[in-house]
Design a protein around this motif. Structure first.
Motif, PDB file in Angstrom:
ATOM      1  N   GLY A 120       0.126  -2.169  -5.955  1.00  0.00           N
ATOM      2  CA  GLY A 120       1.414  -2.783  -6.259  1.00  0.00           C
ATOM      3  C   GLY A 120       2.562  -2.114  -5.532  1.00  0.00           C
ATOM      4  O   GLY A 120       3.458  -2.786  -5.001  1.00  0.00           O
ATOM      5  N   LEU A 121       2.541  -0.770  -5.507  1.00  0.00           N
ATOM      6  CA  LEU A 121       3.606  -0.042  -4.835  1.00  0.00           C
ATOM      7  C   LEU A 121       3.591  -0.309  -3.335  1.00  0.00           C
ATOM      8  O   LEU A 121       4.634  -0.521  -2.707  1.00  0.00           O
ATOM      9  N   CYS A 122       2.393  -0.328  -2.765  1.00  0.00           N
ATOM     10  CA  CYS A 122       2.262  -0.588  -1.330  1.00  0.00           C
ATOM     11  C   CYS A 122       2.675  -2.025  -0.993  1.00  0.00           C
ATOM     12  O   CYS A 122       3.309  -2.278   0.043  1.00  0.00           O
ATOM     13  N   THR A 123       2.354  -2.961  -1.856  1.00  0.00           N
ATOM     14  CA  THR A 123       2.765  -4.354  -1.657  1.00  0.00           C
ATOM     15  C   THR A 123       4.281  -4.480  -1.680  1.00  0.00           C
ATOM     16  O   THR A 123       4.867  -5.209  -0.865  1.00  0.00           O
ATOM     17  N   ASP A 124       4.939  -3.763  -2.597  1.00  0.00           N
ATOM     18  CA  ASP A 124       6.404  -3.792  -2.647  1.00  0.00           C
ATOM     19  C   ASP A 124       7.008  -3.313  -1.335  1.00  0.00           C
ATOM     20  O   ASP A 124       7.980  -3.894  -0.828  1.00  0.00           O
ATOM     21  N   ALA A 125       6.449  -2.240  -0.774  1.00  0.00           N
ATOM     22  CA  ALA A 125       6.955  -1.718   0.494  1.00  0.00           C
ATOM     23  C   ALA A 125       6.723  -2.718   1.618  1.00  0.00           C
ATOM     24  O   ALA A 125       7.606  -2.948   2.461  1.00  0.00           O
ATOM     25  N   ALA A 126       5.548  -3.342   1.651  1.00  0.00           N
ATOM     26  CA  ALA A 126       5.239  -4.308   2.698  1.00  0.00           C
ATOM     27  C   ALA A 126       6.154  -5.526   2.605  1.00  0.00           C
ATOM     28  O   ALA A 126       6.646  -6.032   3.624  1.00  0.00           O
ATOM     29  N   GLN A 160      -6.857  -5.480  -0.111  1.00  0.00           N
ATOM     30  CA  GLN A 160      -5.946  -5.968  -1.148  1.00  0.00           C
ATOM     31  C   GLN A 160      -4.641  -6.476  -0.553  1.00  0.00           C
ATOM     32  O   GLN A 160      -4.109  -7.505  -0.995  1.00  0.00           O
ATOM     33  N   LEU A 161      -4.108  -5.795   0.458  1.00  0.00           N
ATOM     34  CA  LEU A 161      -2.865  -6.249   1.088  1.00  0.00           C
ATOM     35  C   LEU A 161      -3.076  -7.571   1.828  1.00  0.00           C
ATOM     36  O   LEU A 161      -2.196  -8.443   1.812  1.00  0.00           O
ATOM     37  N   VAL A 162      -4.202  -7.712   2.492  1.00  0.00           N
ATOM     38  CA  VAL A 162      -4.504  -8.986   3.163  1.00  0.00           C
ATOM     39  C   VAL A 162      -4.473 -10.123   2.149  1.00  0.00           C
ATOM     40  O   VAL A 162      -3.878 -11.183   2.386  1.00  0.00           O
ATOM     41  N   GLU A 163      -5.088  -9.905   0.993  1.00  0.00           N
ATOM     42  CA  GLU A 163      -5.146 -10.939  -0.032  1.00  0.00           C
ATOM     43  C   GLU A 163      -3.772 -11.207  -0.645  1.00  0.00           C
ATOM     44  O   GLU A 163      -3.331 -12.351  -0.745  1.00  0.00           O
ATOM     45  N   VAL A 164      -3.093 -10.154  -1.077  1.00  0.00           N
ATOM     46  CA  VAL A 164      -1.825 -10.313  -1.793  1.00  0.00           C
ATOM     47  C   VAL A 164      -0.726 -10.873  -0.887  1.00  0.00           C
ATOM     48  O   VAL A 164       0.089 -11.701  -1.317  1.00  0.00           O
ATOM     49  N   LEU A 165      -0.696 -10.437   0.365  1.00  0.00           N
ATOM     50  CA  LEU A 165       0.348 -10.885   1.283  1.00  0.00           C
ATOM     51  C   LEU A 165       0.019 -12.217   1.942  1.00  0.00           C
ATOM     52  O   LEU A 165       0.854 -12.785   2.649  1.00  0.00           O
ATOM     53  N   GLY A 166      -1.178 -12.712   1.721  1.00  0.00           N
ATOM     54  CA  GLY A 166      -1.560 -13.986   2.312  1.00  0.00           C
ATOM     55  C   GLY A 166      -1.810 -13.908   3.803  1.00  0.00           C
ATOM     56  O   GLY A 166      -1.564 -14.868   4.537  1.00  0.00           O
ATOM     57  N   LEU A 167      -2.342 -12.769   4.264  1.00  0.00           N
ATOM     58  CA  LEU A 167      -2.672 -12.635   5.674  1.00  0.00           C
ATOM     59  C   LEU A 167      -4.015 -13.311   5.949  1.00  0.00           C
ATOM     60  O   LEU A 167      -4.779 -13.613   5.028  1.00  0.00           O
ATOM     61  N   GLN A 168      -4.299 -13.535   7.216  1.00  0.00           N
ATOM     62  CA  GLN A 168      -5.590 -14.123   7.573  1.00  0.00           C
ATOM     63  C   GLN A 168      -6.714 -13.132   7.253  1.00  0.00           C
ATOM     64  O   GLN A 168      -6.576 -11.929   7.484  1.00  0.00           O
ATOM     65  N   ARG A 169      -7.820 -13.646   6.766  1.00  0.00           N
ATOM     66  CA  ARG A 169      -8.941 -12.763   6.447  1.00  0.00           C
ATOM     67  C   ARG A 169      -9.564 -12.166   7.705  1.00  0.00           C
ATOM     68  O   ARG A 169     -10.316 -11.186   7.619  1.00  0.00           O
ATOM     69  N   SER A 170      -9.247 -12.740   8.853  1.00  0.00           N
ATOM     70  CA  SER A 170      -9.734 -12.191  10.118  1.00  0.00           C
ATOM     71  C   SER A 170      -8.832 -11.085  10.656  1.00  0.00           C
ATOM     72  O   SER A 170      -9.104 -10.523  11.725  1.00  0.00           O
ATOM     73  N   THR A 171      -7.758 -10.743   9.921  1.00  0.00           N
ATOM     74  CA  THR A 171      -6.883  -9.645  10.332  1.00  0.00           C
ATOM     75  C   THR A 171      -7.709  -8.381  10.531  1.00  0.00           C
ATOM     76  O   THR A 171      -8.489  -7.988   9.654  1.00  0.00           O
ATOM     77  N   GLU A 172      -7.550  -7.742  11.676  1.00  0.00           N
ATOM     78  CA  GLU A 172      -8.316  -6.518  11.958  1.00  0.00           C
ATOM     79  C   GLU A 172      -7.763  -5.358  11.126  1.00  0.00           C
ATOM     80  O   GLU A 172      -6.558  -5.127  11.114  1.00  0.00           O
TER      81      GLU A 172
END
Length: 400
Positions: A120-126, A160-172
């Motif tokens: 959660g804290l990392c998501t807030d920063a992102a 978790q950040l890929v999922e929460v931020l809605g990034l592509q699952r293919s993100t390296e």
């Protein structure tokens, strides 16, 4: 026909004709385009922190005097924690601070707390980072680099950040773990190399450090120093060669240099113990930095082909007041040069690897007012004794 790109040090291209925008991207250095930071909700004064640890540790009079001296010279007014235990009397229901010596919190419990609070804290920063780049679509982020030295688990922060931020699952995805206070510069370096090899890349780096999970009840001076310095925080940054709409505040990554001093191998040590992560931080660390930071700076500047007189700004990891003083003395800097580092230390304490990004975020706002490009030097320190450094350049786009 394959031709050499006319820009020095640029990669081979396969065609003799290409779009002007592609050429512009290829010739530009990767830039820190934005930085976002976040802290937990619980803000603790340094005086209160001292009072809690003094009562919880069952110290002798001499040990209390040692602790008081350490806290009074810390240069810290406030720190943040994901724990609410600093606002209550010490009791057995606490997850980390139990009544003096009665219980020991195992590593597994501390890691459970990390896994609960770090995402959660990392998501807030992102999100704070991405908010500054409204033109950037999240599905344009191609890489993510996560870093921390205060907690590990898998699947981890990267997924978790890929999922929460809605990034592509293919993100390296890449993870940098357990490197200590200089890990964010390693993350910047990795992002730099990615963007140099893939000029269209957009790299998100993100880190969370929950240092308060590893406070230890101990009368040892090393542990008292650690307890007096570290706090919790998270930070994220976007690095890319592309123009993402925030050029005025951007910092162009230019040159990196890293070196470790073998004589300091045992002066700063970070290990996983039975009851928590154990930090050995001896009083010799500032002296080791004072003895070596000048030579390190010289090698960095030589590699960057600039002189020290050309450096206008400094972003030094505020590991503590003695470390900042050591850098000032060895590099012949006044306190104005380290003012932002001291401000971050005073307001947040040492948040391990994410701290340098807190410093750089404040510096980016400051340099946005500059009408000409200026050189910036940043450095951080960690186990080894390792010293990581980087030369950056401001955009200099402000109107005179």
């Amino acid at each position: 026909m394959q031709q050499r790109c006319p820009v020095k040090n640029s990669r081979w291209i396969k065609t003799s004709c290409f779009h002007a925008d592609e050429f512009r991207i290829m010739r530009s250095n990767p830039r820190i385009q934005s930085i976002g930071t976040a802290v937990p909700p619980y803000r603790i004064s340094q005086d209160k922190h001292y009072a809690i640890l003094e009562s919880a540790n069952g110290l002798s009079r001499a040990e209390r005097l040692t602790m008081r001296r350490i806290y009074s010279k810390s240069g810290i007014s406030w720190r943040y924690s994901i724990l609410d235990e600093f606002d209550e009397q010490d009791h057995a229901d606490h997850e980390v601070f139990h009544p003096a010596g009665e219980l020991v919190t195992p590593v597994a419990d501390r890691m459970t707390l990390f896994e609960k609070h770090a995402p959660g804290l990392c998501t807030d920063a992102a999100k704070a980072c991405l908010k500054k780049l409204p033109l950037l679509k999240r599905n344009e982020i191609t890489h993510i680099i996560c870093f921390s030295c205060t907690g590990m688990y898998a699947p981890g922060l990267d997924i978790q950040l890929v999922e929460v931020l809605g990034l592509q699952r293919s993100t390296e995805r890449t993870c940098i773990n357990f490197m200590g206070c200089y890990a964010a510069i390693n993350a910047l370096k990795a992002a730099y190399h990615i963007c140099r090899s893939e000029p269209e890349a957009v790299v998100l780096i993100a880190g969370a450090e929950l240092c308060s999970l590893h406070y230890q009840k101990s009368a040892e001076t090393n542990q008292m120093i650690a307890n007096a310095l570290f706090g919790d925080g998270a930070a994220a940054a976007i690095i890319s060669c592309r123009d993402l709409g925030n050029d005025a505040e951007s910092l162009s990554l230019h040159t990196f240099y890293s070196e470790f001093e073998p004589a300091g191998l045992q002066d700063m040590v970070w290990r996983i113990g039975n009851a928590g992560f154990d930090l050995r931080l001896t009083p010799e660390v500032p002296e080791a930095i004072r003895a070596n930071i000048g030579e390190l700076t010289g090698k960095l500047l030589k590699k960057a082909a600039i002189s020290r007189a050309e450096v206008s700004h400094y972003a030094i990891h505020p590991g503590g007041t003695r470390i900042l003083e050591a850098c000032e003395q060895a590099m012949d800097l006044d306190q104005d040069a380290t003012a932002i580092s001291r401000e971050v230390l005073d307001s947040y304490g040492n948040m391990s690897s994410v701290t340098i990004l807190f410093v750089l975020e404040k510096l980016m706002r400051k340099v946005a007012e500059s009408s000409k490009p200026e050189w910036v030097m940043a450095c951080a320190f960690g186990p080894g004794l390792t010293m990581e450094s980087v030369i950056m350049q401001t955009a200099g786009n402000a109107k005179s």
